[in-house]
Design a protein around this motif. Structure first.
Motif, PDB file in Angstrom:
ATOM      1  N   PHE A  70       0.811  -1.031   0.166  1.00 49.92           N
ATOM      2  CA  PHE A  70      -0.068   0.048  -0.003  1.00 49.92           C
ATOM      3  C   PHE A  70       0.863   1.408   0.018  1.00 49.92           C
ATOM      4  N   ASP A  74      -2.238   4.578  -3.849  1.00 51.54           N
ATOM      5  CA  ASP A  74      -3.522   3.551  -3.954  1.00 51.54           C
ATOM      6  C   ASP A  74      -4.948   3.825  -3.282  1.00 51.54           C
ATOM      7  N   CYS A  75      -4.510   4.877  -2.312  1.00 53.73           N
ATOM      8  CA  CYS A  75      -6.008   5.473  -1.740  1.00 53.73           C
ATOM      9  C   CYS A  75      -6.715   6.452  -2.782  1.00 53.73           C
ATOM     10  N   LYS A 277      -4.734  -3.830  -3.818  1.00 55.28           N
ATOM     11  CA  LYS A 277      -5.541  -2.781  -4.692  1.00 55.28           C
ATOM     12  C   LYS A 277      -5.942  -3.808  -5.844  1.00 55.28           C
ATOM     13  N   PHE A 284      -7.217  -4.508   1.938  1.00 56.23           N
ATOM     14  CA  PHE A 284      -7.351  -3.410   1.289  1.00 56.23           C
ATOM     15  C   PHE A 284      -8.541  -2.231   1.547  1.00 56.23           C
ATOM     16  N   ALA A 288      -7.389   1.378   3.176  1.00 54.91           N
ATOM     17  CA  ALA A 288      -7.846   2.400   2.454  1.00 54.91           C
ATOM     18  C   ALA A 288      -9.024   3.230   3.066  1.00 54.91           C
TER      19      ALA A 288
END
Length: 382
Positions: A70, A74-75, A277, A284, A288
């Motif tokens: 992460f 990726d967020c 992701k 995830f 996230a």
């Protein structure tokens, strides 16, 4: 004390009709969209042209992890889906309070979801520009449309909040069980590689056209299931913010504690179900989602509680036409316009200034385009 609200209309993908919104929500959406439309290129340009260690580090943070793991970048996508969920108790909740029927609201939710799927296909492939065998059907807009649609339908038809929490957890647990227990021909059960996962197998089996990564699509069919929980997590946050009878400080505390808990549980779960992701794993969703909760908390505290608003307009202009700017990138050559307007001036400066200046000029042209539409009260809605 009720949450402060802002007047600008809401972008298409987050609500079915114009409503008054939390300024922090509008601002955070615009902040998120800023990176989607090219803001991260500032760090990449700095890193490439200067070689500075901190610029290289930041540029690396604005790339996706290749598989497990992460990074902040990726967020970006799940945050957008999360924010669509946050707006749901305001948009649909206000209409339910006015007496609108659930059936009619559900029709609009479903129609909007399907339109977003169609727009995603057009963004990927153009209009009748490719044969079906060469088209990619999975898309960012498609995932937002489908996952957001199901999260909103759950909000409409499941009135008991505890049951909603149960659905949220149930989706994550069922998805975990599916990926770990259902065998894939040639790979067996519990294989979480790109080719060997159940996600990739279902994509290859059921999705028409081509897959983004040949054997797997990061916006494929099965991995849309846990994305519904991402949207639901936003619904839960929006319900807290809209709740009457509790102080802003209590709302903030609940959001922060929930964010920390999600991140902690997500990383513990990572030991047996990796944060990924591409597979949109349950861990995830929590990691996230936890960071999304913390970012919403920060923006809510700064903007709606501390009333520090002077800086928000830049991002609100972006957030109020998020669908339009996402689509416009495919049909308008903003880079050519930026070079035409600013390229000559930038030639007088050093290479690093030219590189970073070109990105800033590109973003400025986009923002100017959105500002013009904002002043004309023109917003693309689905």
């Amino acid at each position: 004390m009720q949450p402060s609200v802002s007047a600008p209309q809401e972008p298409a993908l987050a609500q079915p009709a114009p409503v008054r919104r939390l300024l922090s929500l509008d601002t955070l959406r615009g902040f998120d969209m800023f990176w989607i439309i090219g803001g991260e290129e500032i760090f990449h340009a700095l890193a490439k042209s200067t070689g500075w260690a901190w610029a290289i580090f930041m540029a690396d943070q604005f790339t996706h992890v290749e598989w497990n793991g992460f990074r902040p970048y990726d967020c970006i996508f799940p945050l957008f889906l999360f924010l669509a969920g946050v707006s749901t108790p305001y948009s649909l909740g206000s209409r339910l309070a006015k007496g609108d029927s659930r059936g009619k609201l559900a029709q609009k939710v479903i129609m909007r979801g399907l339109i977003l799927v169609l727009l995603g296909i057009i963004v990927n492939n153009g209009i009748l520009a490719k044969p079906i065998a060469e088209m990619r059907f999975g898309s960012v807009l498609g995932r937002i449309g489908l996952a957001g649609m199901f999260a909103q339908l759950i909000y409409l038809y499941v009135q008991n909040e505890r049951v909603r929490y149960g659905i949220f957890a149930g989706i994550l647990l069922v998805y975990w069980a599916l990926l770990m227990l259902v065998p894939v021909p040639g790979y067996g059960a519990g294989n979480l590689t790109m080719a060997g996962s159940l996600v990739g197998y279902v994509d290859r089996l059921l999705m028409p056209g081509r897959l983004y990564k040949v054997v797997h699509d990061p916006e494929g069919l099965l991995s849309t299931l846990p994305a519904i929980s991402t949207g639901l997590l936003g619904v839960f946050a929006g319900s807290v913010l809209r709740r009457h009878g509790i102080r802003d400080g209590q709302k903030l505390q609940q959001l922060v504690l929930a964010g920390v808990a999600c991140i902690a549980v997500g990383w513990v779960w990572n030991s047996v179900f990796p944060v990924n992701k591409n597979l949109w794993t349950s861990s995830f969703v929590l990691v996230a989602g936890g960071w999304s909760l913390l970012m919403l908390s920060l923006f809510y505290w700064v903007i709606d509680m501390q009333n520090l608003r002077g800086w928000t307009f830049f991002f609100v202009v972006i957030g109020t036409n998020s669908i339009l700017i996402y689509l416009a990138d495919r049909v308008i050559d903003f880079e050519h316009t930026a070079h035409f307007l600013f390229g000559g001036i930038l030639h007088f400066f050093s290479e690093p200034v030219q590189a970073v200046g070109a990105v800033i000029a590109f973003l400025a042209v986009k923002w100017g385009f959105l500002y013009f539409l904002y002043k004309k009260n023109t917003f693309l809605r689905v």
